[in-house]
Design a protein around this motif. Structure first.
Motif, PDB file in Angstrom:
ATOM      1  N   GLN A   1      21.450  15.653 -33.050  1.00  0.00           N
ATOM      2  CA  GLN A   1      22.158  16.990 -34.147  1.00  0.00           C
ATOM      3  C   GLN A   1      21.270  17.447 -35.022  1.00  0.00           C
ATOM      4  O   GLN A   1      20.873  18.021 -35.867  1.00  0.00           O
ATOM      5  N   ALA A   2      20.579  15.939 -35.438  1.00  0.00           N
ATOM      6  CA  ALA A   2      20.937  15.516 -37.151  1.00  0.00           C
ATOM      7  C   ALA A   2      19.919  16.418 -37.521  1.00  0.00           C
ATOM      8  O   ALA A   2      20.035  16.477 -38.408  1.00  0.00           O
ATOM      9  N   LYS A   3      18.909  16.769 -36.732  1.00  0.00           N
ATOM     10  CA  LYS A   3      17.746  17.623 -37.550  1.00  0.00           C
ATOM     11  C   LYS A   3      17.686  19.131 -37.686  1.00  0.00           C
ATOM     12  O   LYS A   3      16.978  19.570 -38.365  1.00  0.00           O
ATOM     13  N   TYR A   4      19.034  19.220 -36.305  1.00  0.00           N
ATOM     14  CA  TYR A   4      19.304  19.998 -37.000  1.00  0.00           C
ATOM     15  C   TYR A   4      20.052  21.200 -37.826  1.00  0.00           C
ATOM     16  O   TYR A   4      21.258  20.570 -37.330  1.00  0.00           O
ATOM     17  N   GLN A   5      20.355  21.240 -39.083  1.00  0.00           N
ATOM     18  CA  GLN A   5      21.083  22.089 -39.673  1.00  0.00           C
ATOM     19  C   GLN A   5      20.984  23.051 -40.708  1.00  0.00           C
ATOM     20  O   GLN A   5      19.523  23.888 -40.786  1.00  0.00           O
ATOM     21  N   TRP A   6      22.038  23.927 -40.532  1.00  0.00           N
ATOM     22  CA  TRP A   6      21.702  25.116 -41.596  1.00  0.00           C
ATOM     23  C   TRP A   6      21.430  24.635 -42.522  1.00  0.00           C
ATOM     24  O   TRP A   6      21.940  24.483 -43.747  1.00  0.00           O
ATOM     25  N   LYS A   7      20.716  25.784 -43.196  1.00  0.00           N
ATOM     26  CA  LYS A   7      20.128  25.893 -44.620  1.00  0.00           C
ATOM     27  C   LYS A   7      20.360  27.395 -45.355  1.00  0.00           C
ATOM     28  O   LYS A   7      19.974  27.879 -44.145  1.00  0.00           O
ATOM     29  N   GLU A   8      20.354  27.722 -46.619  1.00  0.00           N
ATOM     30  CA  GLU A   8      21.060  28.514 -47.003  1.00  0.00           C
ATOM     31  C   GLU A   8      19.632  28.937 -47.995  1.00  0.00           C
ATOM     32  O   GLU A   8      19.701  28.094 -49.039  1.00  0.00           O
TER      33      GLU A   8
ATOM     34  N   ASP B   1      26.420  31.645 -34.530  1.00  0.00           N
ATOM     35  CA  ASP B   1      27.083  31.184 -35.541  1.00  0.00           C
ATOM     36  C   ASP B   1      26.425  29.999 -35.362  1.00  0.00           C
ATOM     37  O   ASP B   1      26.317  28.603 -36.500  1.00  0.00           O
ATOM     38  N   ASN B   2      26.323  29.654 -33.912  1.00  0.00           N
ATOM     39  CA  ASN B   2      26.040  27.681 -34.029  1.00  0.00           C
ATOM     40  C   ASN B   2      24.690  27.889 -32.914  1.00  0.00           C
ATOM     41  O   ASN B   2      24.274  27.257 -32.111  1.00  0.00           O
ATOM     42  N   TRP B   3      23.746  28.623 -33.842  1.00  0.00           N
ATOM     43  CA  TRP B   3      21.775  28.499 -33.264  1.00  0.00           C
ATOM     44  C   TRP B   3      22.035  27.397 -33.454  1.00  0.00           C
ATOM     45  O   TRP B   3      20.586  26.777 -32.530  1.00  0.00           O
ATOM     46  N   ASP B   4      22.289  25.987 -34.888  1.00  0.00           N
ATOM     47  CA  ASP B   4      22.048  24.931 -34.161  1.00  0.00           C
ATOM     48  C   ASP B   4      22.420  24.125 -33.195  1.00  0.00           C
ATOM     49  O   ASP B   4      21.114  23.282 -33.062  1.00  0.00           O
ATOM     50  N   LYS B   5      22.799  24.789 -32.739  1.00  0.00           N
ATOM     51  CA  LYS B   5      23.131  23.626 -31.478  1.00  0.00           C
ATOM     52  C   LYS B   5      22.527  24.270 -30.393  1.00  0.00           C
ATOM     53  O   LYS B   5      21.978  23.673 -29.140  1.00  0.00           O
ATOM     54  N   SER B   6      22.105  25.408 -30.274  1.00  0.00           N
ATOM     55  CA  SER B   6      21.260  26.040 -29.491  1.00  0.00           C
ATOM     56  C   SER B   6      19.986  25.835 -29.258  1.00  0.00           C
ATOM     57  O   SER B   6      19.149  25.316 -28.361  1.00  0.00           O
ATOM     58  N   VAL B   7      19.460  25.174 -30.720  1.00  0.00           N
ATOM     59  CA  VAL B   7      17.619  24.725 -31.395  1.00  0.00           C
ATOM     60  C   VAL B   7      17.644  23.179 -30.533  1.00  0.00           C
ATOM     61  O   VAL B   7      16.986  22.401 -30.047  1.00  0.00           O
ATOM     62  N   ALA B   8      19.418  22.896 -30.799  1.00  0.00           N
ATOM     63  CA  ALA B   8      19.470  20.936 -30.254  1.00  0.00           C
ATOM     64  C   ALA B   8      19.651  20.748 -29.327  1.00  0.00           C
ATOM     65  O   ALA B   8      19.232  19.493 -28.709  1.00  0.00           O
ATOM     66  N   TYR B   9      20.029  21.890 -28.707  1.00  0.00           N
ATOM     67  CA  TYR B   9      20.783  21.515 -26.486  1.00  0.00           C
ATOM     68  C   TYR B   9      19.923  20.641 -26.053  1.00  0.00           C
ATOM     69  O   TYR B   9      20.452  19.561 -25.369  1.00  0.00           O
TER      70      TYR B   9
ATOM     71  N   THR C   1      19.983  36.924 -48.925  1.00  0.00           N
ATOM     72  CA  THR C   1      21.040  35.291 -48.926  1.00  0.00           C
ATOM     73  C   THR C   1      20.244  35.891 -47.595  1.00  0.00           C
ATOM     74  O   THR C   1      21.371  36.499 -46.212  1.00  0.00           O
ATOM     75  N   TYR C   2      19.482  34.308 -46.320  1.00  0.00           N
ATOM     76  CA  TYR C   2      20.013  34.729 -45.118  1.00  0.00           C
ATOM     77  C   TYR C   2      20.118  32.560 -45.175  1.00  0.00           C
ATOM     78  O   TYR C   2      19.832  32.015 -45.684  1.00  0.00           O
ATOM     79  N   ARG C   3      20.247  32.740 -44.112  1.00  0.00           N
ATOM     80  CA  ARG C   3      20.600  30.887 -43.248  1.00  0.00           C
ATOM     81  C   ARG C   3      19.309  31.021 -42.248  1.00  0.00           C
ATOM     82  O   ARG C   3      19.623  32.002 -41.444  1.00  0.00           O
ATOM     83  N   TYR C   4      18.694  29.827 -42.308  1.00  0.00           N
ATOM     84  CA  TYR C   4      18.388  29.071 -40.681  1.00  0.00           C
ATOM     85  C   TYR C   4      18.094  27.671 -40.284  1.00  0.00           C
ATOM     86  O   TYR C   4      19.483  26.980 -41.583  1.00  0.00           O
ATOM     87  N   VAL C   5      18.416  27.239 -39.453  1.00  0.00           N
ATOM     88  CA  VAL C   5      17.895  25.632 -38.908  1.00  0.00           C
ATOM     89  C   VAL C   5      16.955  25.563 -39.248  1.00  0.00           C
ATOM     90  O   VAL C   5      15.979  26.194 -39.174  1.00  0.00           O
ATOM     91  N   THR C   6      17.028  23.743 -39.705  1.00  0.00           N
ATOM     92  CA  THR C   6      15.637  23.366 -39.799  1.00  0.00           C
ATOM     93  C   THR C   6      15.739  23.020 -38.583  1.00  0.00           C
ATOM     94  O   THR C   6      15.899  22.511 -37.513  1.00  0.00           O
ATOM     95  N   ASN C   7      13.813  22.478 -38.787  1.00  0.00           N
ATOM     96  CA  ASN C   7      13.089  22.584 -37.257  1.00  0.00           C
ATOM     97  C   ASN C   7      13.584  23.020 -36.144  1.00  0.00           C
ATOM     98  O   ASN C   7      13.058  22.938 -34.845  1.00  0.00           O
TER      99      ASN C   7
END
Length: 979
Positions: free
Chosen positions: A27-34, A468-476, A41-47
């Motif tokens: 999960q480490a490479k998929y982190q929320w950033k603002e 809210d858990n898009w990071d988990k979807s990308v890291a799935y 203001t928007y949020r996105y997930v790295t990678n």
């Protein structure tokens, strides 16, 4: 749900990235950033390969933007986190009703005079409340008569279908919506230059929806319910949910609602549902496509900031009790038998949910799963598979199987459960987990190019988790790759017990069906050329015209020749995927056995590799092959990662050249073919297609041009293997789309798949003669069903690709007219369509087809309504301009790319055309007038005899009614199918 709907989880990387094993923290490479940009203001997930931005506006509205500039279009979804879960127990189907009504407009559009329309709609609201409470049937009829009368008056001030006209006018495509257990989503595909128009319309659409033209739309929902009663697959689905969820609304509320609730709708309850759930904190907007996100977020905020933040109810279900013994459910209907075994899974985004998903792929992945190899490859059943659907609160793991001839559903069930036992014992290779992850990553890499896939995946995540858990979807998939075989085995032993339901779909009469009876409805006026001032304002908003792009085959592709064989090439500059095709100008019309040889090949091995070994080998390198046999062409396709190109092509070459006969496999295949043929005779869509082909060609027609059952039974392994061995001796072109340079690709193919100088000539092609449609007739086939399906068929003039302009505009206009009159005005059908169908082949005439599916007791009204429109085309200047604008926008935004360039080149080559014919079509659109399509209708539709094909129950349709429409010929299933 994840297995079926995941799309965008793999970041494009270097070749070989698939083989990497993730570290202890995937999960480490998929982190929320603002980030703050342009005041938002928007949020996105790295990678994140989709680079989705997640905004939350001040009123709580979620906006999710994903830029993809592959084509100048935008996939737009507006979702509400409310579906049949949120329906009141006393009014199931309410969320679905509301979905239909959100197309009817507001107090500003959809109405020609709101002040005059409003009191009648208020009266209709009150009448429905009285109707709902009344139990005396005679009084109910009297109240409904008053509803019908008042609705007719109110409709004089309505502008039916104005939403659809506005969307068509701005170039919108795929206007639709759907309701499910926990969502209602409104769907559009619009040109990027029309986003301002689109946002202005959508913001008004949700401001103050007006529930006008309700009783005819209600009748359309009745029709939808009756179609479901005729749909065995839908009944199995309903049984799956009800047995899995005896408490939760997943199983207790059907999305379309019960018959009793459908008969007693409450407009006040629908309004209450809207007020409760259509609030910004419960809604989300997804855009995927070609736009500037910094500009678009400002426009969305400006358009939807009027929505006031307010709290909304949440569904808090009681926990389901564990299933402690198998629950058995029998479903009856005319279609083929099947069995489905279901286990209740955990909520989406849990470790157990992921493990259930992984186990479903271990069992069934299309190539190397246990069901694929043990049951499908060994032909122990007609077909078997497994999948997982996951929702916010729970999920369903299910397996399905179709029996062979002489096999019971109980025997299929036992075979399916035996494969689960193998997982529990760990009887699978640990490397299969890695292969599953790699193949899913490949699939998602392909889907990344698709705006529909992107948007659906993002919206699905919003519905279940508000994004809210898009990071988990990308890291799935990275997380899945860290799962060990031991964890899978431990999970399987914990998860799979006697805690399942088994649904047997058996052939037989469903005696539980009670159709929704039709009320008496007077057709309402549709005010074809009326227009609201708001609609005029939308049309006046400037749109950015998008310059069309035509193919230049000399620039967009290359044609090389190697030893006399054509090599067609176009580059893949986006990723490391290749697609290789061997294209044959022959098909089943040349050789009936080709289809069966292609099927047989999947069960064959060579002297060195078994069939199972070959399937595993392809799956291990994330590549695949397929042989598609059409009527006049055949295509062999090989695709996968560029780094595995040589291995994949060599594997396939070896299989074709060295395939060995397998008598047992052929015996099993014959039995499955004969069983499939028997099942085909229960498929309504197939029967209707057979009737249409019979109408066009007579008893000997393309639909039934096939081997007889006797010929199938006498096929030999030597015959079919010889067909396979001769495959490369037949002349064919090679098509390549991939990252290699043209010369390198051509050399690579020539090395692995050398051209020949002495190709075997093609067998002669079977030709079919179309019948002159010179007299009225009716073709009827009996089928046990609640509804009746009717199709009008007529052979028309010769194909000419340069007539596309008038045909496309006519089809757009005529299709919209049918919907407006047949469904919205007269409430005769849920589904209706009609068009002038171009054959695409100069040797085959075009045809005319029109369709209505309605309740059997509406047969006379439905056929009369369609015959009227086939005879007289209603005129609507506004409708014509919308249709014309839609076709123009479609051509301006259409982009033919990737391997489609090569297939378009071949299609036009057969017609003797060397340039992109769409350019001529586009140039002919501007001068078109309504007079042109009126003339087209008069020449091709009006006053012409048709063959009416009817599929329905002889118990529910009077033959005397059919005879009024022409001489009736009853066509048996044996005559239709030829076996």
């Amino acid at each position: 749900m994840k297995k079926l709907l995941l799309f965008l989880l793999f970041p494009v990387g270097l070749p070989g990235a698939y083989a990497q094993v993730v570290n202890a923290d995937p999960q480490a490479k998929y982190q929320w950033k603002e980030v703050t940009a342009s005041g938002y203001t928007y949020r996105y997930v790295t990678n994140d390969p989709s680079q989705t931005r997640f905004y939350t506006l001040k009123n709580g509205l979620k906006v999710m933007l994903s830029v993809n500039k592959k084509e100048p279009k935008v996939r737009a979804l507006i979702g509400v986190r409310a579906g049949s879960n949120q329906d009141p127990d006393s009014n199931t189907g309410l969320a679905h009703y509301l979905e239909h009504l959100l197309f009817k407009g507001t107090d500003k559009f959809g109405t020609a005079d709101w002040a005059k329309e409003k009191p009648y709609l208020k009266s209709i609201d009150s009448l429905y409340e009285i109707y709902n409470k009344e139990t005396d049937q005679q009084k109910r009829k009297a109240i409904y008569a008053e509803i019908d009368k008042t609705s007719g008056i109110a409709a004089k001030y309505a502008v039916a279908n104005e939403y659809d006209k506005l969307m068509a006018g701005m170039g919108g495509q795929g206007t639709n919506a759907h309701t499910s257990v926990e969502e209602t989503v409104y769907e559009e595909y619009v040109p990027s230059g029309s986003l301002d128009k689109f946002l202005a319309l959508q913001s008004e659409r949700f401001r103050n929806p007006v529930f006008r033209i309700f009783h005819t739309e209600l009748e359309a929902v009745y029709e939808e319910k009756n179609r479901g009663l005729d749909n065995d697959a839908a009944k199995v689905q309903e049984a799956m949910f009800s047995t899995m969820f005896p408490t939760h609304n997943y199983g207790q509320h059907t999305t379309i609602g019960t018959i009793e609730h459908l008969k007693n709708p409450s407009l006040k309850e629908i309004r209450k549902f809207y007020d409760n759930y259509y609030v910004p904190g419960n809604m989300g907007i997804v855009l995927s496509g070609d736009f500037n996100p910094d500009e678009v977020i400002k426009k969305i905020d400006g358009a939807f900031s009027y929505l006031a933040a307010k709290p909304f109810p949440t569904y808090k279900p009681q926990a389901e009790k564990p299933i402690t013994a198998p629950v058995v459910k029998d479903i009856y209907g005319p279609t083929a038998e099947l069995v489905r075994i279901c286990f209740r899974s955990t909520a989406d985004n849990t470790r157990d949910g992921m493990l259930a998903d992984l186990v479903s792929s271990i069992l069934s992945n299309g190539k190397a799963g246990l069901l694929d190899l043990d049951l499908n490859k060994q032909q122990k059943v007609l077909g078997a598979g497994a999948a997982v659907w996951q929702f916010k609160d729970y999920g369903i793991f299910f397996m399905m199987g179709n029996p062979k001839q002489g096999q019971t559903l109980e025997e299929v069930k036992d075979l399916l459960l035996a494969e689960i036992e193998k997982v529990k014992r760990g009887e699978f290779d640990a490397s299969l987990i890695k292969s599953i992850v790699n193949n899913q990553k490949l699939s998602e890499l392909n889907a990344l190019q698709n705006n529909v896939g992107r948007a659906n995946n993002i919206m699905g995540n919003f519905i279940r988790h508000r994004g809210d858990n898009w990071d988990k979807s990308v890291a799935y998939l990275d997380v899945m790759s860290s799962i060990t075989k031991k964890e899978v085995v431990d999970f399987a032993n914990r998860f799979f017990k006697n805690n399942y339901s088994v649904i047997y779909k058996r052939k037989g009469e469903d005696k539980s069906i009670a159709k929704v009876e039709k009320p008496v409805i007077t057709p309402v006026p549709v005010n074809k050329d009326a227009q609201s001032p708001f609609a005029a304002g939308i049309q006046a908003i400037p749109a950015i015209r998008i310059a069309p792009q035509w193919l230049d085959f000399k620039k967009d592709m290359q044609v090389l020749t190697r030893n006399g064989r054509e090599f067609l090439y176009t580059p893949n500059k986006q990723d490391q995927i290749f697609k290789l095709y061997y294209y044959y100008d022959m098909g089943a019309y040349n050789d009936k056995m080709l289809t069966y040889a292609a099927q047989y090949l999947q069960f064959l091995g060579t002297d060195k590799k078994s069939s199972e070994d070959i399937s595993k080998a392809f799956y291990d390198i994330a590549c695949s092959f397929n042989i598609s046999v059409g009527t006049k062409t055949m295509t062999v396709s090989i695709s996968g990662l560029n780094e595995n190109f040589d291995r994949a092509v060599a594997l396939f070459e070896d299989l074709v050249q060295h395939a060995e006969p397998n008598e047992q496999a052929l015996a099993e295949l014959k039995g499955r073919i004969l069983k499939s043929r028997s099942n085909a005779k229960t498929n309504r869509a197939g029967i209707l297609a057979g009737l249409a082909s019979y109408a066009q060609y007579g008893p000997e027609n393309p639909f039934n041009y096939d081997l007889s059952n006797r010929e199938v039974e006498t096929l030999t392994a030597a015959q079919l293997v010889n067909e396979i061995h001769q495959l490369f001796n037949l002349e064919h072109k090679v098509l390549y789309y991939g990252p290699r340079a043209a010369e390198i690709a051509a050399a690579g193919v020539q090395k692995l798949h050398p051209a020949k100088t002495d190709y075997t000539p093609y067998p002669a092609r079977k030709a079919f003669n179309q019948l002159p449609t010179d007299k009225k007739q009716v073709l009827f086939t009996d089928y046990d069903m609640v509804q009746a399906e009717m199709r009008w068929v007529r052979n028309s003039g010769p194909y000419d690709p340069y007539n596309a302009a008038v045909i496309n505009v006519f089809n757009s206009y005529f299709g919209s007219t049918l919907f407006q009159v047949i469904r919205e005005s007269k409430a005769l059908a849920y589904s209706t369509s009609g068009s002038y169908v171009t054959s695409g082949d100069k040797t085959i005439d075009n045809s005319i087809t029109a369709y209505v599916g309605s309740q059997a007791d509406k047969f006379n009204d439905a056929t009369a309504g369609m015959n009227e429109l086939l005879t007289t085309l209603p005129e609507s200047g506004k409708g014509f301009e919308a249709a014309k604008s839609n076709v123009l926008n479609s051509l301006e935004t259409q982009r033919i790319s990737q391997e489609a360039i090569l297939t378009e080149y071949l299609r036009l080559q057969k017609l003797g055309i060397a340039e992109d014919v769409r350019k001529t079509t586009y140039e002919k659109l501007a001068p078109l007038t309504f007079g042109d399509i009126r003339k087209f209708h008069a020449q091709n539709f009006s006053g012409q005899p048709y063959t009416l094909v009817v599929l329905g129950s002889e118990k529910k349709l009077a033959m005397t009614d059919l005879e009024k429409l022409g001489p009736v010929q009853k066509v048996s299933l044996e005559e239709l199918f030829g076996y």
